[in-house]
Design an enzyme around this catalytic site. Structure first.
Site, PDB file in Angstrom:
ATOM      1  N   ASN A  98       2.552  -9.508  -4.385  1.00 34.88           N
ATOM      2  CA  ASN A  98       3.889  -9.169  -3.907  1.00 34.88           C
ATOM      3  C   ASN A  98       3.823  -8.322  -2.624  1.00 34.88           C
ATOM      4  O   ASN A  98       4.427  -8.654  -1.589  1.00 34.88           O
ATOM      5  CB  ASN A  98       4.574  -8.415  -5.056  1.00 34.88           C
ATOM      6  CG  ASN A  98       6.030  -8.131  -4.843  1.00 34.88           C
ATOM      7  OD1 ASN A  98       6.494  -7.015  -5.031  1.00 34.88           O
ATOM      8  ND2 ASN A  98       6.807  -9.137  -4.469  1.00 34.88           N
ATOM      9  N   TRP A  99       3.029  -7.255  -2.654  1.00 32.62           N
ATOM     10  CA  TRP A  99       2.917  -6.366  -1.493  1.00 32.62           C
ATOM     11  C   TRP A  99       1.994  -6.992  -0.424  1.00 32.62           C
ATOM     12  O   TRP A  99       2.267  -6.913   0.771  1.00 32.62           O
ATOM     13  CB  TRP A  99       2.405  -5.006  -1.945  1.00 32.62           C
ATOM     14  CG  TRP A  99       2.321  -3.887  -0.935  1.00 32.62           C
ATOM     15  CD1 TRP A  99       1.368  -2.912  -0.917  1.00 32.62           C
ATOM     16  CD2 TRP A  99       3.220  -3.569   0.150  1.00 32.62           C
ATOM     17  NE1 TRP A  99       1.623  -2.026   0.105  1.00 32.62           N
ATOM     18  CE2 TRP A  99       2.748  -2.399   0.770  1.00 32.62           C
ATOM     19  CE3 TRP A  99       4.372  -4.183   0.655  1.00 32.62           C
ATOM     20  CZ2 TRP A  99       3.378  -1.823   1.879  1.00 32.62           C
ATOM     21  CZ3 TRP A  99       5.002  -3.608   1.759  1.00 32.62           C
ATOM     22  CH2 TRP A  99       4.505  -2.455   2.358  1.00 32.62           C
ATOM     23  N   LYS A 159       2.187   8.731  -8.441  1.00 36.66           N
ATOM     24  CA  LYS A 159       3.643   8.514  -8.572  1.00 36.66           C
ATOM     25  C   LYS A 159       3.952   7.381  -9.533  1.00 36.66           C
ATOM     26  O   LYS A 159       5.028   7.331 -10.134  1.00 36.66           O
ATOM     27  CB  LYS A 159       4.292   8.318  -7.200  1.00 36.66           C
ATOM     28  CG  LYS A 159       3.855   7.087  -6.418  1.00 36.66           C
ATOM     29  CD  LYS A 159       4.639   5.854  -6.710  1.00 36.66           C
ATOM     30  CE  LYS A 159       3.914   4.625  -6.206  1.00 36.66           C
ATOM     31  NZ  LYS A 159       4.581   3.377  -6.573  1.00 36.66           N
ATOM     32  N   GLN A 202       0.561  -0.822 -12.484  1.00 41.21           N
ATOM     33  CA  GLN A 202      -0.523   0.116 -12.196  1.00 41.21           C
ATOM     34  C   GLN A 202      -0.375   1.442 -12.939  1.00 41.21           C
ATOM     35  O   GLN A 202      -1.347   2.140 -13.177  1.00 41.21           O
ATOM     36  CB  GLN A 202      -0.563   0.411 -10.681  1.00 41.21           C
ATOM     37  CG  GLN A 202      -0.513  -0.824  -9.801  1.00 41.21           C
ATOM     38  CD  GLN A 202      -1.814  -1.581  -9.778  1.00 41.21           C
ATOM     39  OE1 GLN A 202      -2.728  -1.241  -9.053  1.00 41.21           O
ATOM     40  NE2 GLN A 202      -1.899  -2.609 -10.588  1.00 41.21           N
TER      41      GLN A 202
HETATM   42  N1  LIG Z   1       4.622  -4.629  -5.010  1.00 36.49           N
HETATM   43  C1  LIG Z   1       5.023  -3.507  -4.417  1.00 36.49           C
HETATM   44  O1  LIG Z   1       6.227  -3.274  -4.236  1.00 36.49           O
HETATM   45  C2  LIG Z   1       4.012  -2.539  -3.933  1.00 36.49           C
HETATM   46  C3  LIG Z   1       2.717  -2.544  -4.399  1.00 36.49           C
HETATM   47  N2  LIG Z   1       1.820  -1.619  -3.943  1.00 36.49           N
HETATM   48  C4  LIG Z   1       0.438  -1.600  -4.410  1.00 36.49           C
HETATM   49  O2  LIG Z   1      -0.271  -2.678  -3.801  1.00 36.49           O
HETATM   50  C5  LIG Z   1      -1.320  -3.117  -4.664  1.00 36.49           C
HETATM   51  C6  LIG Z   1      -1.229  -4.608  -4.819  1.00 36.49           C
HETATM   52  O3  LIG Z   1       0.009  -4.923  -5.384  1.00 36.49           O
HETATM   53  P1  LIG Z   1       0.744  -6.321  -5.221  1.00 36.49           P
HETATM   54  O4  LIG Z   1       0.423  -6.976  -3.937  1.00 36.49           O
HETATM   55  O5  LIG Z   1       2.180  -6.056  -5.533  1.00 36.49           O
HETATM   56  O6  LIG Z   1       0.041  -7.199  -6.353  1.00 36.49           O
HETATM   57  P2  LIG Z   1       0.734  -7.940  -7.591  1.00 36.49           P
HETATM   58  O7  LIG Z   1       1.190  -6.974  -8.598  1.00 36.49           O
HETATM   59  O8  LIG Z   1       1.700  -8.921  -7.079  1.00 36.49           O
HETATM   60  O9  LIG Z   1      -0.563  -8.622  -8.275  1.00 36.49           O
HETATM   61  C7  LIG Z   1      -0.835  -9.917  -8.319  1.00 36.49           C
HETATM   62  C8  LIG Z   1      -2.018 -10.265  -7.463  1.00 36.49           C
HETATM   63  O10 LIG Z   1      -3.234 -10.095  -8.203  1.00 36.49           O
HETATM   64  C9  LIG Z   1      -4.025 -11.250  -7.993  1.00 36.49           C
HETATM   65  N3  LIG Z   1      -4.993 -11.444  -9.052  1.00 36.49           N
HETATM   66  C10 LIG Z   1      -4.754 -11.788 -10.331  1.00 36.49           C
HETATM   67  N4  LIG Z   1      -5.929 -11.890 -11.006  1.00 36.49           N
HETATM   68  C11 LIG Z   1      -6.905 -11.578 -10.114  1.00 36.49           C
HETATM   69  C12 LIG Z   1      -8.311 -11.471 -10.192  1.00 36.49           C
HETATM   70  N5  LIG Z   1      -8.966 -11.690 -11.341  1.00 36.49           N
HETATM   71  N6  LIG Z   1      -9.008 -11.128  -9.088  1.00 36.49           N
HETATM   72  C13 LIG Z   1      -8.365 -10.877  -7.935  1.00 36.49           C
HETATM   73  N7  LIG Z   1      -7.033 -10.939  -7.795  1.00 36.49           N
HETATM   74  C14 LIG Z   1      -6.315 -11.289  -8.874  1.00 36.49           C
HETATM   75  C15 LIG Z   1      -3.012 -12.362  -7.923  1.00 36.49           C
HETATM   76  O11 LIG Z   1      -3.569 -13.494  -7.324  1.00 36.49           O
HETATM   77  C16 LIG Z   1      -1.944 -11.715  -7.049  1.00 36.49           C
HETATM   78  O12 LIG Z   1      -2.269 -11.868  -5.700  1.00 36.49           O
HETATM   79  C17 LIG Z   1      -1.152  -2.331  -5.965  1.00 36.49           C
HETATM   80  O13 LIG Z   1      -2.058  -1.251  -5.953  1.00 36.49           O
HETATM   81  C18 LIG Z   1       0.271  -1.802  -5.897  1.00 36.49           C
HETATM   82  O14 LIG Z   1       0.424  -0.566  -6.593  1.00 36.49           O
HETATM   83  C19 LIG Z   1       2.162  -0.690  -3.002  1.00 36.49           C
HETATM   84  C20 LIG Z   1       3.427  -0.666  -2.477  1.00 36.49           C
HETATM   85  C21 LIG Z   1       4.458  -1.577  -2.913  1.00 36.49           C
HETATM   86  O1  LIG Z   2       4.620   1.397  -4.871  1.00 34.02           O
HETATM   87  C1  LIG Z   2       5.725   0.892  -4.937  1.00 34.02           C
HETATM   88  C2  LIG Z   2       6.823   1.262  -4.025  1.00 34.02           C
HETATM   89  O2  LIG Z   2       6.398   2.105  -2.997  1.00 34.02           O
HETATM   90  C3  LIG Z   2       6.012  -0.132  -5.969  1.00 34.02           C
HETATM   91  O3  LIG Z   2       6.001   0.452  -7.214  1.00 34.02           O
HETATM   92  P1  LIG Z   2       5.913  -0.443  -8.522  1.00 34.02           P
HETATM   93  O4  LIG Z   2       4.493  -0.925  -8.622  1.00 34.02           O
HETATM   94  O5  LIG Z   2       6.339   0.426  -9.634  1.00 34.02           O
HETATM   95  O6  LIG Z   2       6.870  -1.586  -8.285  1.00 34.02           O
END
Ligand SMILES: NC(=O)C1=CN([C@@H]2O[C@H](COP(=O)(O)OP(=O)(O)OC[C@H]3O[C@@H](n4cnc5c(N)ncnc54)[C@H](O)[C@@H]3O)[C@@H](O)[C@H]2O)C=CC1
Ligand SMILES: O=C(CO)COP(=O)(O)O
Length: 370
Positions: free
Chosen positions: A16-17, A208, A301
């Site tokens: 997503n991010w 957080k 997370q």
């Molecule tokens: N989504 C958000 O709004 C935000 C997320 N973050 C942080 O960014 C980081 C990544 O989050 P997102 O991009 O949202 O991920 P996400 O929550 O969408 O996770 C899914 C991802 O994990 C991958 N995945 C699943 N199994 C896997 C495996 N075995 N090996 C490698 N990859 C695998 C999937 O292919 C997909 O790309 C996290 O630490 C999150 O806390 C930070 C700011 C905002």
């Molecule tokens: O880090 C985030 C916003 O800054 C997203 O938080 P969540 O993983 O709880 O959606």
């Protein structure tokens, strides 16, 4: 730092991010001469209705699973082979759920440019039997031998992808690299401040998520905005205390950058951790079930971070200073029922007369002694 005139960028992650940041990065590399226009995005391959996700992204320019409805620039190229995606990169943007990062780094060891720089957007910690709790950026640095900056802020991915105004914080020790990374990710509606207090920036991002779970529990219990405000404040005090105890060079000012209070607020109101924690209280479902039913492959997370942080606090014998973090961990383990959250906050050490003075005076004295 990298000396290339035109730095090649790879995004390690496509959730997503990861997909939202790819939209900004792709646009910037297209127009700025500092960067090679083509951005490679490592995609953990999966099948969607009989088609490979990488093929869909490369043909439709949309991550239909993790960021549906948002077009990615056509210079963002999905690559399922991790090594191929990363071997030529000068800048590696790590943006995966933190549970996958140790394995990814082990696979990348010795396979990337030695003068590459990293930028971690990962909010969480890693634990190991020998080292206890470790920051993700430190783990990447230790395993890959590259400098790693961090980016954390009040950045719900779907809102960033829709180009709604927000801010973020980059923590980077090297000011030249900090400027280059700022150019890579800043846009009209995604404003970046660079600070050198990297550890505090990263710790804020990891902690957080735990506080957001407590906010979700309060919502699940039907409590209102006053309770949530108290949870945000007590959570922030525990975050500051955590940095004071374990990251002696941390600066309390950093909590007033986007990575601190602002991220805490947005996650406690709008994040996935909050949403799933509310459902956890209202249903008898396990966290795994809730994640599967609600998040469609995205990962939580907060519960993992609570587990990792409380493990460390227990080892250090300081759990009594962190009742909110401990309550979250115990509620997820169903060791205590959700209403006990409030019991544990009622006698919070922050309510003792003179607590703030003690917290900040201790920090000032330590700074004077350095
Ligand atoms: N989504 C958000 O709004 C935000 C997320 N973050 C942080 O960014 C980081 C990544 O989050 P997102 O991009 O949202 O991920 P996400 O929550 O969408 O996770 C899914 C991802 O994990 C991958 N995945 C699943 N199994 C896997 C495996 N075995 N090996 C490698 N990859 C695998 C999937 O292919 C997909 O790309 C996290 O630490 C999150 O806390 C930070 C700011 C905002
Ligand atoms: O880090 C985030 C916003 O800054 C997203 O938080 P969540 O993983 O709880 O959606």
């Amino acid at each position: 730092m990298t000396t290339n005139k035109s730095s090649k960028v790879t995004i390690v992650g496509s959730g997503n991010w990861g997909s939202a940041i790819a939209k900004i990065v792709g646009r910037n590399t297209k127009k700025l001469s500092e960067f090679d226009p083509t951005v490679t995005m490592y995609v953990y391959e999966e099948m969607i209705d009989g088609r490979k996700l990488t093929e869909i992204i490369n043909e439709q320019h949309e991550n239909v699973k993790y960021l549906p409805g948002i077009k990615l620039p056509d210079n963002v190229v999905a690559e399922p082979d991790l090594i191929k995606a990363c071997e030529a990169a000068d800048i590696l943007v790590f943006v995966l759920p933190h549970q996958f990062i140790p394995k990814i780094c082990c696979m990348l060891k010795g396979k990337i440019k030695s003068n590459a720089i990293g930028l971690s957007l990962i909010k969480g910690f890693v634990t190991s039997e020998e080292k206890g709790i470790q920051l993700v950026s430190h783990l990447i640095h230790n395993l890959l031998g590259i400098e790693v900056a961090v980016l954390m802020g009040a950045n719900i991915a779907n809102e960033v992808a829709k180009e709604e105004f927000c801010e973020t914080t980059i923590g980077c020790k090297d000011s030249t690299n900090g400027l280059l990374l700022k150019k890579l990710v800043q846009s009209e509606n995604f404003r970046v401040v660079v600070v050198d207090d990297c550890d505090t920036v990263e710790v804020c991002g990891g902690l957080k998520n735990i506080v957001a779970c407590a906010a979700g529990f309060a919502d699940g219990l039907g409590l209102g905005d006053n309770t949530k405000a108290a949870i945000i404040r007590l959570g922030m005090m525990e975050m500051i205390n955590f940095v004071n105890m374990f990251y002696k060079n941390g600066n309390v000012k950093t909590f007033f950058e986007s990575c601190g209070l602002a991220d805490l607020i947005t996650t406690c109101y709008g994040g996935r951790n909050r949403r799933c924690s509310e459902i956890f209280v209202k249903s008898n479902k396990s966290l795994d079930e809730i994640e599967r039913e609600i998040l469609n492959g995205q990962k939580l997370q907060g519960p993992l971070a609570a587990e990792e942080v409380v493990f460390m606090l227990e080892q250090k014998g300081v759990t009594q200073s962190f009742p909110l973090f401990c309550a979250v961990q115990k509620i997820f383990k169903r060791i205590i029922p959700p209403p006990m959250l409030i019991e544990m906050l009622r006698e919070h050490p922050v309510h003792q007369q003179g607590y703030l003075e003690l917290l900040f005076e201790r920090k000032e004295k330590e700074a004077e002694q350095r």
